[in-house]
Scaffold this motif. Structure first.
Motif, short mmCIF file in Angstrom:
data_model
loop_
_atom_site.label_atom_id
_atom_site.label_comp_id
_atom_site.label_asym_id
_atom_site.label_seq_id
_atom_site.Cartn_x
_atom_site.Cartn_y
_atom_site.Cartn_z
N THR A 106 0.83 -1.20 0.00
CA THR A 106 0.00 0.00 0.00
C THR A 106 0.87 1.25 0.00
O THR A 106 0.58 2.23 -0.70
CB THR A 106 -0.94 0.02 1.22
N GLY A 107 1.95 1.23 0.78
CA GLY A 107 2.86 2.37 0.81
C GLY A 107 3.50 2.62 -0.53
O GLY A 107 3.65 3.77 -0.95
N ILE A 108 3.88 1.55 -1.22
CA ILE A 108 4.47 1.70 -2.56
C ILE A 108 3.46 2.34 -3.51
O ILE A 108 3.81 3.22 -4.30
CB ILE A 108 4.93 0.33 -3.10
N SER A 109 2.20 1.89 -3.43
CA SER A 109 1.17 2.47 -4.31
C SER A 109 0.91 3.93 -3.97
O SER A 109 0.57 4.73 -4.84
CB SER A 109 -0.13 1.67 -4.21
N LEU A 110 1.10 4.30 -2.70
CA LEU A 110 0.89 5.69 -2.29
C LEU A 110 2.04 6.61 -2.69
O LEU A 110 1.92 7.83 -2.60
CB LEU A 110 0.69 5.78 -0.77
N SER A 111 3.15 6.02 -3.14
CA SER A 111 4.31 6.85 -3.52
C SER A 111 3.96 7.76 -4.70
O SER A 111 4.55 8.83 -4.86
CB SER A 111 5.50 5.96 -3.89
N PHE A 112 2.98 7.35 -5.51
CA PHE A 112 2.53 8.20 -6.62
C PHE A 112 1.99 9.52 -6.08
O PHE A 112 2.14 10.57 -6.71
CB PHE A 112 1.43 7.51 -7.43
N ILE A 113 1.34 9.46 -4.93
CA ILE A 113 0.73 10.66 -4.34
C ILE A 113 1.79 11.68 -3.98
O ILE A 113 1.63 12.89 -4.18
CB ILE A 113 -0.11 10.28 -3.11
N ALA A 116 2.62 13.55 -7.01
CA ALA A 116 1.56 14.39 -7.59
C ALA A 116 1.30 15.65 -6.76
O ALA A 116 0.87 16.67 -7.30
CB ALA A 116 0.28 13.59 -7.73
N PHE A 117 1.55 15.56 -5.44
CA PHE A 117 1.26 16.69 -4.55
C PHE A 117 2.55 17.20 -3.92
O PHE A 117 3.53 16.46 -3.79
CB PHE A 117 0.28 16.27 -3.45
N THR A 118 2.53 18.46 -3.52
CA THR A 118 3.70 19.04 -2.85
C THR A 118 3.89 18.38 -1.49
O THR A 118 2.92 17.98 -0.83
CB THR A 118 3.54 20.55 -2.66
#
Length: 243
Positions: A106-113, A116-118
């Motif tokens: 889940t953490g790896i998938s959240l790395s996209f965030i 994308a955000f500051t």
């Protein structure tokens, strides 16, 4: 008179024991939740700041997601289903290993965030989510009102959010996306209080220290972890600043 007093004392002892057991159970629940958040945060940070790892998920030339990226995105759902439906057949150590692996993916998938955000807005929304979650968790633990009926309504809204999100994948409506985000925040704020109260009641009915209690505490940690992550993501969609 003596018999009545003896009964009162016995009832008080049972009540104290149940309260103590519930507190220990909830402490274990929150411990697993914090472990999952820590693992997810670490994995998200590592992947977001390591270009070689990020190349495994995004093609620099085409900017398209790789097969590994799609695997990472859908693997958490498989982990959750495996843990929930295999709860009675999986041993506690294996269940704990699956839980940690789930948090890592889940953490790896959240790395996209994080890309994308500051970083400042991600941190600000995370702190806001933590405060809101903490307040609602305390409310769920201390309230005397039965939240069961509200829980059923919130679950119905959650199903509606999932359906609306799937529809909006084709419509690409910014207005609908905004509405979904606001409703999502409200739903997971309510679910936090509901789930904490439910876990408090579950803890009072378990024998602390046995295998069943340990598994239930881990699954309770999963429930609160999901509440927090979803609350964070919906708040980020509303208030996060994109790069």
């Amino acid at each position: 008179m003596e018999n009545n007093r003896s009964t009162d004392v016995y009832n008080n002892v049972i009540q104290i024991n149940e309260t103590d057991t519930s507190r220990k159970f909830l402490a274990n629940v929150f411990m697993w939740m914090f472990v999952a958040l820590g693992v997810s945060a670490l994995c998200a940070y590592i992947f977001a700041n390591d270009t070689s790892l990020m190349r495994m998920m995004v093609n620099e030339e085409t900017r398209q997601l790789s097969g590994f990226a799609y695997l990472v995105m859908f693997a958490p759902l498989a982990f959750v289903l495996l843990m929930r439906f295999g709860l009675n057949r999986i041993s506690y150590p294996v269940l704990a290993l699956l839980f940690v692996a789930y948090a890592a993916v889940t953490g790896i998938s959240l790395s996209f965030i994080l890309l994308a955000f500051t970083a400042s807005s991600v941190l600000g929304v995370f702190l806001t989510s933590s405060v809101v979650f903490g307040v609602m968790a305390i409310a769920g633990y201390t309230t005397k009102q039965d939240l069961t009926k509200f829980g059923s309504i919130l679950i119905m809204f959650l199903i509606g959010i999932v359906v609306a999100s799937l529809v909006n994948m084709f419509l690409h409506s910014s207005g609908l996306d905004m509405l979904i985000s606001y409703i999502g925040v409200a739903v997971f704020v309510g679910l936090t209080a509901y789930d904490v109260q439910k876990l408090k009641q579950i803890g009072a009915g378990l024998t602390y220290g046995d295998a069943t209690a340990s598994k239930m505490a881990l699954m309770g940690g999963l429930t609160l972890y999901l509440d927090f992550i979803n609350l964070f993501l919906f708040l980020l969609r509303l208030f996060g600043r994109r790069r």
